[in-house]
Design a protein around this motif. Structure first.
Motif, short mmCIF file in Angstrom:
data_model
loop_
_atom_site.label_atom_id
_atom_site.label_comp_id
_atom_site.label_asym_id
_atom_site.label_seq_id
_atom_site.Cartn_x
_atom_site.Cartn_y
_atom_site.Cartn_z
N THR A 199 -1.13 3.60 1.04
CA THR A 199 -2.34 4.43 0.96
C THR A 199 -2.71 4.97 2.34
O THR A 199 -2.17 4.52 3.36
N ALA A 217 -0.34 0.39 -2.22
CA ALA A 217 -1.12 0.88 -3.36
C ALA A 217 -0.86 0.03 -4.59
O ALA A 217 0.21 -0.57 -4.74
N GLU A 249 -2.47 4.16 -8.15
CA GLU A 249 -3.15 4.57 -6.92
C GLU A 249 -2.22 5.45 -6.08
O GLU A 249 -1.02 5.15 -5.96
N GLY A 279 -0.55 7.38 -2.77
CA GLY A 279 -0.24 7.11 -1.37
C GLY A 279 1.13 7.67 -1.04
O GLY A 279 1.80 8.26 -1.90
N VAL A 304 3.42 12.42 -1.54
CA VAL A 304 2.39 11.55 -2.09
C VAL A 304 2.71 11.32 -3.57
O VAL A 304 2.96 12.28 -4.31
N ILE A 354 2.21 8.65 -7.25
CA ILE A 354 1.50 7.60 -7.99
C ILE A 354 2.54 6.98 -8.92
O ILE A 354 3.31 7.70 -9.56
#
Ligand code: 4UV
Length: 568
Positions: free
Chosen positions: A389, A395, A399, A401, A435, A437
């Motif tokens: 993150t 993470a 979430e 990151g 990035v 998830i």
């Protein structure tokens, strides 16, 4: 999990041409017999002419070329040969012949201009270039500029008037020569033995040569194969995604890692046939799908857009298509839905990867005939991943990151560039600059890119390269480049430019000057750099480029909200 015994003692041609893939997946079944039946006759077909060459014939030709290269030019272990060519039926032959002798291949985009080629040649110091006749002028200009007198040029195709040695000539020479000594590696050695130097700008700066080992490629093929349960006898032949004897398109450029490793090597490993296109032409592709009964498409998002929007699709026969993989740039759920409406009932999903990971990191799993829309798929076998993150913590599922990955596909680093290697390959973890998830069901969503990289039609554009080029223009005091969204190409490069005081005041007095200056700047780029790098996302005049205290451009602050006074 991956097979316990990974072949880390083989070169790529030994793995693809001399061994049976089945050996590495420990399968013996009726399906294996089917593989042998179809796989040994698998071939590469030239889209334009229908001319074809089987895998055993490719092996003969690559071996003869290796003998020719050895006897005529004394090509040796660790010599570097670049390939500067569009897709061609002999592309793989040049790769494997060089690998047979322990040489390294650096594939380069055939769209490079002289100055771009010069830059790449200077980085790798190659001894030899395989050049397509359509690229000869640029190649010879770049060679002269770098003073590469001793550099050997071999022409890939056989133009009628070539005074230079061609692949055909060398194969003929090789056929008369005694066997050469094939490179032989001890266990573990293939992990460090460089096979390819592929260009990527990574997370920052100018394009760099990524060192990809023989094992990186072999491992990534096995990772994808294991992940896809290739030849897993518990899965019915009819349910397999990739089957020996299938027919795959090859429109992706072979200089790009997605084309080179997945579309070429992985497809051949799976015993599938390849229809190779020299230059991508969508209407020709539609015709080939019908003529050659293409079952598998490997494409980038703009090509998916063509399947959804091109008028010729309505009357095209797409009934042979069973699987379509899209990757190299984000694929939205919306685009996926539209494509599935055109190609209902197929296996469809994304692949995600990087040049630095040879390339595949995720693919859509066999358990999902259609991958979760908008998801890049699941991590392929033998890949470790962590999401970090913004505040440096690991993470949780769901979430966001930065994604870091570790595994046998993670390359050796950047050639002759220790600093960038240390910044990007950290304790074996590859910093992706993306990035992501990860959900608890394994779905990975790549939601943003924090590195500077711009992707136009899935191809890399390094802002630093454009910025450096803009700064030499006499009208420009400072410049920064970002990618702006585009429905077809994904992104387009846009320059934010601080003009020299003289030009800035000229615009203030007469706003009509702005267009003239924009045209000059656009042409400054379009005459020197490959087409996908042209500033089609616009040229915006600004008073200052936002920078950090250390002088680094803050690309994220360049957006529509930036206060613009000059040229308004
Ligand atoms: O270095 P590169 O040009 O490499 C690639 C590789 C694409 C691949 C690899 C294996 C596959 O199976 C496949 O389907 C596609 O493009 O650029 C790497 C960067 O491109 C973006 C991301 O920012 C990477 O760091 N990128 C690549 N694929 C995706 C993507 C994707 N599916 N979704 C979002 N971004």
């Amino acid at each position: 999990p991956l097979p316990t015994h990974m072949p880390d003692y083989l070169t790529i041609p030994q793995f693809i041409l001399d061994k049976s893939p089945i050996e590495f997946l420990n399968r013996t079944s009726e399906d294996t017999a089917r593989f042998y039946a179809a796989g040994t006759t698998c071939m590469m077909i030239e889209e334009e002419t229908g001319q074809h060459i089987t895998l055993p014939q490719m092996k003969e030709r690559a071996n003869a070329l290796a003998r020719g290269l050895k006897s005529r030019y004394g090509l040796r272990e660790n010599d570097i040969a670049s390939i500067f060519s569009p897709n061609h039926i002999d592309y793989a032959i040049c790769v494997w012949a060089t690998h047979r002798l322990g040489g390294i291949i650096s594939p380069m985009s055939s769209t490079l201009t002289t100055s771009e080629l010069e830059y790449q040649l200077k980085l790798i110091h190659c001894n030899m270039m395989f050049v397509h006749s359509s690229c000869l002028t640029v190649a010879l200009e770049a060679i002269t500029k770098i003073g590469g007198v001793g550099l050997t040029v071999v022409v890939i195709d056989s133009p009628i008037n070539s005074k230079l040695m061609t692949v055909d000539n060398l194969v003929d020479i090789g056929l008369k020569m005694p066997p050469y000594k094939d490179l032989s590696l001890v266990p573990g050695e293939a992990r460090k033995k460089i096979a390819f130097l592929c260009f990527s700008s990574g997370t920052t700066g100018l394009p760099k040569a990524v060192m990809i080992s023989h094992f990186n490629v072999i491992c990534n093929i096995i990772q994808a194969a294991t992940f896809n349960h290739l030849y897993d006898s518990s899965i019915k032949w009819e349910e397999q995604r990739f089957r020996a004897g299938d027919v795959s398109s090859l429109v992706l450029p072979l200089y790009h890692i997605y084309g080179l490793v997945m579309n070429l090597h992985y497809v051949l490993f799976a015993g599938m046939n390849l229809v190779i296109s020299g230059k991508f032409d969508f209407t020709k592709m539609l015709k080939s799908i019908k003529d050659y009964r293409i079952s598998h498409l490997w494409i980038v998002p703009p090509q998916a857009v063509l399947f959804c929007k091109h008028a010729a699709v309505k009357s095209a026969d797409l009934s042979s298509i069973r699987c379509c993989l899209v990757g190299a740039a984000p694929v939205t759920a919306d685009l996926s839905r539209q494509l599935l409406a055109v190609l209902p009932g197929i296996h469809f999903g994304q692949g995600y990867g990087m040049t630095e990971s040879s390339p595949t990191i995720t693919m859509f799993p066999l358990s999902q005939k259609v991958g979760t829309l908008g998801s890049a798929g699941h991590f392929v076998s033998g890949t470790m991943a962590k999401i970090v993150t913004a505040d440096g913590k690991l993470a949780a599922y769901g979430e966001a990151g930065e994604l870091f990955v570790k595994g046998g596909q993670v390359s050796l680093g950047y050639y002759n560039n220790l600093q960038e290697t240390q910044d990007t390959f950290i304790d074996g973890w590859l910093k992706t600059g993306d990035v992501a998830i990860v959900h608890s069901n394994g779905d990975v969503f790549v939601i943003d890119r924090i590195k500077e990289l711009i992707k136009v039609k899935g191809l890399q554009v390094a802002p630093a390269e454009l910025e450096g080029h803009l700064l030499v223009h006499p009208d420009i005091a400072d410049a920064a480049v970002i990618g702006v969204p585009d429905e077809y190409t994904g992104q387009l490069p846009r320059a934010y430019v601080v003009l020299q005081p003289e030009q800035a005041s000229a615009i203030k007095h007469d706003p009509r000057c702005a267009e003239e200056i924009r045209t000059r700047i656009f042409e400054h780029v379009s005459t020197a750099l490959a087409k996908h790098k042209w500033l089609k996302g616009g040229i915006v005049f600004v008073d200052a480029i936002p920078k950090s205290s250390s002088g680094k451009i803050l690309h994220r602050l360049l957006n529509d909200e930036l206060v613009i006074t000059v040229g308004k």
